[in-house]
Design a protein around this motif. Structure first.
Motif, PDB file in Angstrom:
ATOM      1  N   GLY A  89      -2.398-131.397 -46.359  1.00 56.73           N
ATOM      2  CA  GLY A  89      -3.796-131.018 -46.566  1.00 56.73           C
ATOM      3  C   GLY A  89      -4.726-131.685 -45.577  1.00 56.73           C
ATOM      4  N   ALA A  90      -4.513-132.964 -45.335  1.00 53.39           N
ATOM      5  CA  ALA A  90      -5.368-133.690 -44.394  1.00 53.39           C
ATOM      6  C   ALA A  90      -5.182-133.167 -42.973  1.00 53.39           C
ATOM      7  CB  ALA A  90      -5.049-135.183 -44.456  1.00 53.39           C
ATOM      8  N   THR A  91      -3.941-132.888 -42.605  1.00 53.71           N
ATOM      9  CA  THR A  91      -3.669-132.355 -41.267  1.00 53.71           C
ATOM     10  C   THR A  91      -4.314-130.985 -41.098  1.00 53.71           C
ATOM     11  OG1 THR A  91      -1.579-133.559 -41.209  1.00 53.71           O
ATOM     12  CG2 THR A  91      -1.834-131.748 -39.647  1.00 53.71           C
ATOM     13  N   THR A  92      -4.217-130.165 -42.109  1.00 60.58           N
ATOM     14  CA  THR A  92      -4.834-128.838 -42.055  1.00 60.58           C
ATOM     15  C   THR A  92      -6.353-128.950 -41.937  1.00 60.58           C
ATOM     16  OG1 THR A  92      -3.036-127.948 -43.393  1.00 60.58           O
ATOM     17  CG2 THR A  92      -5.054-126.637 -43.267  1.00 60.58           C
ATOM     18  N   ALA A  93      -6.942-129.850 -42.727  1.00 61.61           N
ATOM     19  CA  ALA A  93      -8.400-130.044 -42.654  1.00 61.61           C
ATOM     20  C   ALA A  93      -8.814-130.491 -41.255  1.00 61.61           C
ATOM     21  CB  ALA A  93      -8.849-131.068 -43.692  1.00 61.61           C
ATOM     22  N   GLY A  94      -8.056-131.415 -40.688  1.00 56.91           N
ATOM     23  CA  GLY A  94      -8.373-131.896 -39.347  1.00 56.91           C
ATOM     24  C   GLY A  94      -8.225-130.807 -38.294  1.00 56.91           C
ATOM     25  N   ALA A  95      -7.145-130.029 -38.399  1.00 51.32           N
ATOM     26  CA  ALA A  95      -6.915-128.957 -37.419  1.00 51.32           C
ATOM     27  C   ALA A  95      -7.994-127.888 -37.500  1.00 51.32           C
ATOM     28  CB  ALA A  95      -5.534-128.347 -37.646  1.00 51.32           C
ATOM     29  N   LEU A  96      -8.387-127.517 -38.716  1.00 50.18           N
ATOM     30  CA  LEU A  96      -9.425-126.501 -38.856  1.00 50.18           C
ATOM     31  C   LEU A  96     -10.788-127.009 -38.395  1.00 50.18           C
ATOM     32  CD1 LEU A  96      -8.394-124.878 -42.258  1.00 50.18           C
ATOM     33  CD2 LEU A  96      -8.158-123.916 -39.954  1.00 50.18           C
ATOM     34  N   THR A  97     -11.012-128.311 -38.514  1.00 52.28           N
ATOM     35  CA  THR A  97     -12.283-128.884 -38.073  1.00 52.28           C
ATOM     36  C   THR A  97     -12.402-128.848 -36.550  1.00 52.28           C
ATOM     37  OG1 THR A  97     -12.286-130.309 -40.007  1.00 52.28           O
ATOM     38  CG2 THR A  97     -13.757-130.929 -38.232  1.00 52.28           C
ATOM     39  N   LEU A  98     -11.273-128.827 -35.858  1.00 49.28           N
ATOM     40  CA  LEU A  98     -11.319-128.740 -34.396  1.00 49.28           C
ATOM     41  C   LEU A  98     -11.871-127.406 -33.906  1.00 49.28           C
ATOM     42  CD1 LEU A  98      -7.911-130.417 -33.493  1.00 49.28           C
ATOM     43  CD2 LEU A  98     -10.207-131.365 -33.102  1.00 49.28           C
ATOM     44  N   ILE A  99     -11.844-126.389 -34.768  1.00 51.55           N
ATOM     45  CA  ILE A  99     -12.353-125.070 -34.398  1.00 51.55           C
ATOM     46  C   ILE A  99     -13.867-125.048 -34.617  1.00 51.55           C
ATOM     47  CG2 ILE A  99     -12.267-122.603 -34.896  1.00 51.55           C
ATOM     48  CD1 ILE A  99      -9.447-123.127 -36.069  1.00 51.55           C
ATOM     49  N   SER A 100     -14.597-124.822 -33.554  1.00 47.79           N
ATOM     50  CA  SER A 100     -16.051-124.800 -33.648  1.00 47.79           C
ATOM     51  C   SER A 100     -16.546-123.406 -34.027  1.00 47.79           C
ATOM     52  CB  SER A 100     -16.677-125.204 -32.314  1.00 47.79           C
ATOM     53  OG  SER A 100     -18.075-125.113 -32.388  1.00 47.79           O
ATOM     54  N   PRO A 101     -17.387-123.318 -35.052  1.00 45.82           N
ATOM     55  CA  PRO A 101     -17.923-122.001 -35.429  1.00 45.82           C
ATOM     56  C   PRO A 101     -18.973-121.481 -34.453  1.00 45.82           C
ATOM     57  CG  PRO A 101     -18.664-123.692 -36.973  1.00 45.82           C
ATOM     58  CD  PRO A 101     -17.739-124.346 -36.006  1.00 45.82           C
ATOM     59  N   ASP A 102     -19.339-122.268 -33.445  1.00 47.35           N
ATOM     60  CA  ASP A 102     -20.342-121.803 -32.471  1.00 47.35           C
ATOM     61  C   ASP A 102     -19.890-120.545 -31.741  1.00 47.35           C
ATOM     62  OD1 ASP A 102     -22.111-123.795 -33.075  1.00 47.35           O
ATOM     63  OD2 ASP A 102     -21.520-125.096 -31.407  1.00 47.35           O
ATOM     64  N   GLY A 103     -18.598-120.411 -31.481  1.00 44.52           N
ATOM     65  CA  GLY A 103     -18.097-119.262 -30.743  1.00 44.52           C
ATOM     66  C   GLY A 103     -17.774-118.056 -31.610  1.00 44.52           C
ATOM     67  N   TRP A 104     -18.008-118.167 -32.903  1.00 38.44           N
ATOM     68  CA  TRP A 104     -17.679-117.063 -33.808  1.00 38.44           C
ATOM     69  C   TRP A 104     -18.675-115.927 -33.659  1.00 38.44           C
ATOM     70  CZ3 TRP A 104     -16.752-119.921 -39.102  1.00 38.44           C
ATOM     71  CH2 TRP A 104     -15.610-120.719 -38.987  1.00 38.44           C
ATOM     72  N   SER A 105     -18.177-114.725 -33.798  1.00 39.61           N
ATOM     73  CA  SER A 105     -19.072-113.561 -33.787  1.00 39.61           C
ATOM     74  C   SER A 105     -19.825-113.498 -35.119  1.00 39.61           C
ATOM     75  CB  SER A 105     -18.260-112.280 -33.593  1.00 39.61           C
ATOM     76  OG  SER A 105     -17.459-112.037 -34.736  1.00 39.61           O
ATOM     77  N   THR A 106     -20.821-112.645 -35.167  1.00 35.74           N
ATOM     78  CA  THR A 106     -21.610-112.484 -36.391  1.00 35.74           C
ATOM     79  C   THR A 106     -20.728-111.993 -37.539  1.00 35.74           C
ATOM     80  OG1 THR A 106     -23.530-111.954 -35.036  1.00 35.74           O
ATOM     81  CG2 THR A 106     -23.670-111.378 -37.358  1.00 35.74           C
ATOM     82  N   GLY A 107     -19.791-111.106 -37.247  1.00 41.41           N
ATOM     83  CA  GLY A 107     -18.898-110.590 -38.278  1.00 41.41           C
ATOM     84  C   GLY A 107     -18.002-111.666 -38.867  1.00 41.41           C
TER      85      GLY A 107
END
Length: 156
Positions: free
Chosen positions: A10-28
């Motif tokens: 769980g901690a590893t998954t939380a850390g890995a997902l946190t590395l993904i920045s939502p700044d590059g996400w599209s509106t959808g």
């Protein structure tokens, strides 16, 4: 050992997902990030509420079939709630979940800006480390409380 493994995953998954920045996400994708968990939470709570209502109806029908049903208000029979009441709970839970998801995007952006202002070259890495530490500490506190609760039950 199993709890430690699950906590680590769980901690590893939380850390890995946190590395993904939502700044590059599209509106959808942003909309889906906010709406999908809200819809799932509303559906799950609606199913749970339906099961509770069904159990209450079953108990009420069993109680009514007994010949010596008390007639005073000391033992009120469970009553079915109107449809509007049964719909309002899951809708509110879904809306609250959507609100929390939307707020998490704002908190994420503010945290990243704050860490960048402090001079960190890679703020997402620091955020991931914080997510791992928070996840592990939450699991440790939860396990400690479970142990204390189990001890209190055995001592009683």
């Amino acid at each position: 050992m199993n709890k430690l493994l699950l906590s680590s995953i769980g901690a590893t998954t939380a850390g890995a997902l946190t590395l993904i920045s939502p700044d590059g996400w599209s509106t959808g994708v942003r909309r889906a990030y906010v709406v999908v968990p809200g819809v799932l939470a509303a559906a799950f709570s609606a199913v749970l509420l339906s099961e509770i209502v069904d159990r209450q109806a079953a108990v009420a029908s069993r109680v009514e079939s007994v010949t010596e049903v008390p007639t005073d208000d000391a033992y009120p029979l469970p009553q079915r709630h109107p449809v509007a009441v049964r719909v309002a709970g899951p809708v509110l839970i879904g809306a609250a979940t959507c609100g929390l998801q939307a707020a998490s995007l704002c908190i994420d952006a503010a945290l990243e800006r704050s860490i960048t202002r402090l001079g960190a070259a890679h703020p997402r890495r620091w955020m991931a480390a914080l997510a791992v530490a928070a996840s592990l500490s939450t699991d440790a506190v939860g396990e400690h409380l479970n142990i204390r609760t189990a001890r209190a039950r055995t001592e009683s």
